[in-house]
Design an enzyme around this catalytic site. Structure first.
Site, mmCIF file in Angstrom:
data_model
loop_
_atom_site.group_PDB
_atom_site.id
_atom_site.type_symbol
_atom_site.label_atom_id
_atom_site.label_comp_id
_atom_site.label_asym_id
_atom_site.label_seq_id
_atom_site.Cartn_x
_atom_site.Cartn_y
_atom_site.Cartn_z
ATOM 1 N N TYR A 45 0.809 -1.217 0.000
ATOM 2 C CA TYR A 45 0.000 0.000 0.000
ATOM 3 C C TYR A 45 0.840 1.262 0.000
ATOM 4 C CZ TYR A 45 -3.103 -3.679 1.287
ATOM 5 O OH TYR A 45 -3.778 -4.863 1.279
ATOM 6 N N SER A 46 2.131 1.095 -0.218
ATOM 7 C CA SER A 46 3.000 2.253 -0.043
ATOM 8 C C SER A 46 4.217 2.218 -0.946
ATOM 9 C CB SER A 46 3.480 2.282 1.405
ATOM 10 O OG SER A 46 4.119 1.055 1.699
ATOM 11 N N GLU A 113 13.247 6.962 10.135
ATOM 12 C CA GLU A 113 14.694 6.793 10.166
ATOM 13 C C GLU A 113 15.101 5.929 8.963
ATOM 14 O OE1 GLU A 113 15.583 4.569 13.698
ATOM 15 O OE2 GLU A 113 17.712 4.477 13.242
ATOM 16 N N TYR A 114 16.175 6.300 8.296
ATOM 17 C CA TYR A 114 16.642 5.558 7.114
ATOM 18 C C TYR A 114 17.567 4.425 7.560
ATOM 19 C CZ TYR A 114 19.396 4.777 2.825
ATOM 20 O OH TYR A 114 20.048 4.219 1.756
ATOM 21 N N ASP A 119 17.585 -5.449 4.823
ATOM 22 C CA ASP A 119 16.926 -6.212 5.887
ATOM 23 C C ASP A 119 17.623 -7.561 6.088
ATOM 24 O OD1 ASP A 119 15.847 -8.125 3.994
ATOM 25 O OD2 ASP A 119 14.327 -6.638 3.485
ATOM 26 N N ASP A 158 3.810 -9.827 13.306
ATOM 27 C CA ASP A 158 4.257 -10.211 11.959
ATOM 28 C C ASP A 158 5.780 -10.107 11.862
ATOM 29 O OD1 ASP A 158 4.083 -11.108 9.349
ATOM 30 O OD2 ASP A 158 3.499 -9.167 8.522
ATOM 31 N N GLU A 162 12.208 -9.957 6.812
ATOM 32 C CA GLU A 162 12.009 -8.743 6.008
ATOM 33 C C GLU A 162 11.667 -7.525 6.853
ATOM 34 O OE1 GLU A 162 9.419 -11.571 4.252
ATOM 35 O OE2 GLU A 162 8.991 -10.059 2.710
#
Ligand code: ATP
Length: 315
Positions: A45-46, A113-114, A119, A158, A162
C-alpha cells in the site's frame, strides 16, 4: 491527528545571536523541507523513497501512502495502528524511529529513520546462512528489542526477516507495525484478557505464524517469541523451519511443530530453538529465559553492550 497540509510542528531552541539567550521557536516541517530521491522499496500500500532534509542534509526514508487507495482497500485502520504504535515506541532501542507524519490532499507521509543496510532476509540470502557468531549478534539485538517492545505493551504479530532492518552501523531496527497489537498496559490481567480476545483474521506470514493462532485463534506476546525461534533457526539453516509448497501445507507443519535441524546445526542453538518452538505457549521460553540460555552465555544484556559492539565478520 495528521498534521495538515504537509506540515508538522517542531519546537526548536534558538539562541539569540547577541545575548545567547535561548528562546523556543515553533518551526513547521513539511514535505517542502525535503528533497526526494531514489525509491527504496514498495509495499502493498505504499512506496518508500529516500528523502534528504534540505536544512541538515540528513537522510530519511519517507513512506508515502495514497489516501484514495487506502480507503478503497479498507486499510486506513492499519495505517493508524502503524502510526500509533511507532509513536508509542518512540526512543525505543531496536525500533525504527518515526520523526513526523504529515499529509496533503492525496497522500499520507511517514518520515522514518533511514536504514541503509537492507533487511535480515537480504543479508541471509546474500550469504546463504549466517555463522554462529553473527547469529548470536543479531539474535541478541532482536530479542532485546522484543523485550523493550513488549514492556511498552506492543505485540508485533508479523515478525519476520524482512521486517528486521539494518541501520548504518548494522544494528537491528524492527519495522512494519501495521498489524501490531497495542495493549493498554502490560499487567498480567491485560495479557490474559488479550489471550481471551479472539482475533478474527489471519495475522502474519505463514512461515512465522504460531500454532496457537492456527489452533485456537488467539495470540499474545508469545507469538513474537515463536517468530523469533523461527528466525533463529533460519539464520543458521538458511531456510525457515516450517516451509512447504503452499500456505495450507505450511500451516499443517506449524500445527504439528514438524521441523528438522539441518546437518551441522550447532548443539547450543539447537537446544534453544527446541525450547522456543514448543506448541504450548505456556511452556515456551520467555524473553528473560532466552537471554539466560547457554547460547548467549558470553552476551551481557544488562548494560546495553548488545548495541555497542561491531558486527562480527559474516560468511
Ligand atoms: P507490505 O506493506 O506489503 O508488508 P512492506 O512492509 O515491506 O510491505 P513498506 O514498509 O512500505 O512495505 O516498505 C517497502 C520497502 O521499502 C521495504 O521492503 C524496504 O525495502 C524499504 N524500506 C522501508 N522502510 C525503510 C527504511 N526505514 N529504510 C530503508 N528502507 C526502507
Amino acid at each position: 491527528e495528521w498534521a495538515d497540509r504537509g506540515a508538522a510542528m517542531i519546537v526548536k531552541d534558538v539562541p539569540d545571536k547577541q545575548t545567547g539567550k535561548i528562546t523556543k521557536q515553533v518551526i513547521k516541517k513539511g514535505i517542502n523541507d525535503f528533497k526526494f530521491g531514489e525509491t527504496l522499496g514498495d509495499g502493498s500500500y505504499s512506496t518508500v523513497l529516500l528523502a534528504t532534509s534540505i536544512e541538515s542534509n540528513k537522510k530519511y526514508a519517507v513512506k508515502i501512502l495514497n489516501k484514495e487507495y487506502l480507503i478503497k482497500q479498507k486499510k486506513v485502520k492499519y495505517v493508524n495502528i502503524e502510526k500509533n504504535t511507532l509513536q508509542r515506541l518512540k526512543n525505543t532501542k531496536g525500533i525504527i524511529s518515526l520523526y513526523f507524519t504529515f499529509q496533503d490532499e492525496s497522500s499520507l507521509y511517514f518520515l522514518l529513520e533511514y536504514a541503509p543496510n537492507g533487511d535480515l532476509l537480504s543479508l541471509m540470502r546474500k550469504h546463504g546462512s549466517v555463522n554462529e557468531k553473527c547469529t548470536q549478534y543479531y539474535a541478541a539485538q532482536i530479542i532485546d528489542a522484543l523485550g523493550f517492545m513488549h514492556d511498552k505493551g506492543v505485540i508485533h504479530r508479523d515478525l519476520k526477516p524482512e521486517n528486521i532492518l539494518l541501520d548504518v552501523d548494522m544494528k537491528v531496527k524492527l519495522t512494519d507495525f501495521g498489524t501490531a497489537r497495542l495493549l493498554d498496559s502490560t499487567s498480567e490481567d491485560d495479557l490474559k484478557y488479550d489471550l481471551l480476545t479472539r482475533s478474527n483474521s489471519f495475522v502474519g506470514t505463514a512461515e512465522y505464524v504460531s500454532p496457537e493462532l492456527l489452533n485456537d485463534n488467539y495470540v499474545d506476546f508469545r507469538c513474537d517469541i515463536w517468530a523469533f525461534g523461527c528466525i533463529l533457526f533460519q539464520m543458521i539453516a538458511g531456510k525457515p523451519p516450517f516451509k512447504a509448497n503452499n500456505e495450507y501445507l505450511t500451516f499443517q507443519k506449524v500445527m504439528k511443530v514438524q521441523f528438522a535441524f539441518t546437518a551441522g546445526f550447532p548443539m547450543t542453538v539447537r537446544d534453544l530453538v527446541k525450547n522456543i518452538l514448543i506448541k504450548n505457549p505456556e511452556r515456551r521460553l520467555l524473553i528473560n529465559q532466552i537471554k539466560a540460555h547457554q547460547f548467549f552465555a558470553d552476551v551481557n544484556f544488562g548494560n546495553g553492550s548488545v548495541w555497542d559492539k561491531d558486527p562480527p565478520e559474516l560468511g
